[in-house]
Design an enzyme around this catalytic site. Structure first.
Site, PDB file in Angstrom:
ATOM      1  N   HIS A 170      -9.540 -12.056  13.472  1.00 33.37           N
ATOM      2  CA  HIS A 170      -8.080 -11.936  13.283  1.00 33.37           C
ATOM      3  C   HIS A 170      -7.724 -11.602  11.830  1.00 33.37           C
ATOM      4  CE1 HIS A 170      -7.753 -14.190  17.167  1.00 33.37           C
ATOM      5  NE2 HIS A 170      -8.781 -14.853  16.651  1.00 33.37           N
ATOM      6  N   SER A 190      -2.533   8.138  -9.242  1.00 33.54           N
ATOM      7  CA  SER A 190      -1.170   8.418  -8.808  1.00 33.54           C
ATOM      8  C   SER A 190      -0.501   9.261  -9.869  1.00 33.54           C
ATOM      9  CB  SER A 190      -0.420   7.098  -8.620  1.00 33.54           C
ATOM     10  OG  SER A 190       0.965   7.312  -8.770  1.00 33.54           O
ATOM     11  N   LYS A 195      -2.807   3.156 -10.996  1.00 33.43           N
ATOM     12  CA  LYS A 195      -3.294   3.182  -9.617  1.00 33.43           C
ATOM     13  C   LYS A 195      -4.641   3.872  -9.456  1.00 33.43           C
ATOM     14  CE  LYS A 195      -1.459   2.463  -6.102  1.00 33.43           C
ATOM     15  NZ  LYS A 195      -0.464   2.865  -5.116  1.00 33.43           N
ATOM     16  N   GLU A 210      -8.901   6.681   3.242  1.00 35.12           N
ATOM     17  CA  GLU A 210      -7.672   6.837   4.043  1.00 35.12           C
ATOM     18  C   GLU A 210      -7.734   8.091   4.900  1.00 35.12           C
ATOM     19  OE1 GLU A 210      -3.925   5.619   1.605  1.00 35.12           O
ATOM     20  OE2 GLU A 210      -5.466   6.283   0.215  1.00 35.12           O
TER      21      GLU A 210
END
Ligand code: ARG
Length: 469
Positions: A166, A287, A293, A300
């Site tokens: 979970h 970024s 970042k 992704e």
């Protein structure tokens, strides 16, 4: 390299006298497949070589014509590879582009190549050969990814991290064990590759348009020359079967599920909140507005590209459903999804291999996190059963009370004093400290398939034998 818009060939001549005018521009646009099926050129030429050689052996084609055809095909292959071949959209597809060029080179003998053959069995054979090459390439790429994972698993056989259910910390596990879980998933993907290859490896060539041919062709010979196990048994099925492409897309989809799960874990692990992993610069990006970042873009994209592969499978299932036997032009829609899904999956496998090879694992952070959330509570319960002989349900209850006490005191289980343990169950001895703690916990998980470092080392050796030899 190509010239898809070359309208110089007068299409009214392709179909002979029945068609007076060439197709309208729209017809050409919807009908032509050369823009994508040029990717079948090597398979198409391979198939034609085998067919021509067989026609000669069978006395259907003269040695002289056969030789001219083979030489012409060699030259055409060279032109396509060199990028000097002028593809013509008016000639529709790769089959007619090659044949037309052959005619330019060797004259009328080119027309004899199509004896006892049709584009229907030709395209089925070409695509099978292409998928087979795709399967073989994929197997090698998957093996490379497994090797990267197994190497990292060996390195991290004893690195402790939280195991989750979970996405809640459940029990400590070893990082090596986690990486070997991926290796197993990929092992099944490779089995699916082998199964698909074995099932599809029958040659459609010689089924002709749909009904077979009256020429005395030798289908065993062409099947063998092209590395198939045998010829297909039913000509109608041969030209209308695209199961093999559906199965390829299915296994690519399942693989993409696996890759997307691995990628998602990388994304989670690379977050500041987890900070389990640093994805190398090669596979990260910054970024444009937030200088601090580091984004896990490659992971992704692997996660996202799964959607594209599923789309290919759905698209092709939909194209094929309800089609009457045998060939229908709908089936020309089979190629783009196959090519795209194949390219996508192989790119994702390669990117994952690079990411796993170059990632840095933050082992201190993983270990510290492994103990958070009372993840060794099960070890305490197991000890109560094993040493004090409590029924598991009672042990579960006692452990719950211990966890509550630690929670109230804002400490870990192993930080409780013996008095505190004994206030909950008088039978508890200081032996309990030997089972609490994440290293003790993982070391005790020695059951088959369990997470103990010794197991992982043995599993690494076993995995090398099963997957890399
Ligand atoms: N370009 C066609 C395809 O990809 C080749 C087969 C054409 N056959 C036909 N009967 N029109 O499906």
């Amino acid at each position: 390299m190509s010239n898809d818009n070359d309208n110089s060939t007068n299409t009214s001549t392709i179909w002979g006298a029945r068609f007076k005018a060439g197709p309208s521009a729209v017809m050409e646009e919807i009908n032509a497949s050369i823009g994508f099926d040029k990717r079948l050129f090597a398979q198409d030429i391979r198939g034609s070589r085998a067919h021509a050689a067989m026609l000669v052996t069978q006395g259907i084609l003269t040695e002289h014509d056969g030789k001219a055809i083979l030489e012409g095909l060699n030259q055409i292959e060279g032109e396509i590879m060199a990028g000097t071949f002028a593809f013509s959209r008016a000639l529709e597809d790769i089959h007619m582009n090659v044949e037309n060029r052959l005619r330019e080179k060797i004259g009328d003998a080119a027309g004899r190549l199509h004896t006892g053959r049709s584009r229907n069995d030709q395209v089925a054979t070409d695509l099978k050969l292409w998928v087979r090459d795709g399967l073989d390439g994929l197997d090698g790429a998957l093996m490379g990814l497994q090797e990267a994972l197994i190497d990292r698993a060996e390195e991290h056989a004893a690195t402790v991290m939280p195991g989750f259910t979970h996405l809640q910390a459940a029990q400590p596990v070893t990082l090596g064990h986690h990486l070997l879980a991926y290796t197993e998933m990929l092992g099944r993907d490779r089995s699916r590759v082998q199964d698909c290859r074995a099932l599809m490896n029958e040659c459609a060539l010689g089924a002709a348009a749909l009904a077979g041919t009256s020429f005395p062709i030798d289908r065993q010979a062409t099947a063998q020359a092209l590395g198939f196990d045998r010829p297909t048994q039913n000509s109608l099925d041969s030209v209308s079967d695209r199961d093999f492409a559906l199965e390829y897309l299915s296994l690519l989809s399942i693989l993409s599920v696996h890759l997307s799960r691995m990628a998602e874990e990388m994304v989670i692990w690379a977050s500041q909140q987890f900070a389990f992993i640093r994805i190398s610069d090669d596979f990260s990006s910054g970024s444009s507005i937030m200088p601090q970042k580091r984004n896990p873009d490659a992971a992704e994209l692997v996660r996202g590209k799964a959607g594209r592969v599923f789309g290919a499978l759905m698209g092709m299932l939909t194209v094929m459903k309800g089609l009457p036997l045998t060939y229908g032009k709908d089936m020309q829609e089979d190629k783009e999804p196959v090519f795209d899904a194949s390219d996508t999956a192989e790119l994702c496998v390669t990117a994952m291999t690079g990411m796993f090879k170059s990632a840095t694992f933050n082992t201190d952070r993983m270990k510290a996190d492994a103990g958070r959330g009372f993840t060794t509570a099960t070890d305490l319960a197991d000890w109560l059963v094993r040493v004090l002989g409590l029924p598991f349900r009672d042990a579960h209850h006692v452990t719950g009370a211990v966890v509550k006490l630690a929670e109230d005191k804002d400490c870990e289980l192993e930080d409780l004093s013996l008095d505190e343990f004994q206030s909950i169950n008088a039978g508890i001895t200081d032996e309990i400290y030997g089972v609490l703690g994440v290293d003790n916990s993982v070391a005790s998980r020695t059951s088959l398939g369990g997470t103990a470092p010794d197991n992982v080392r043995a599993q690494v050796a076993h995995a090398r034998e099963r997957f890399l030899t």
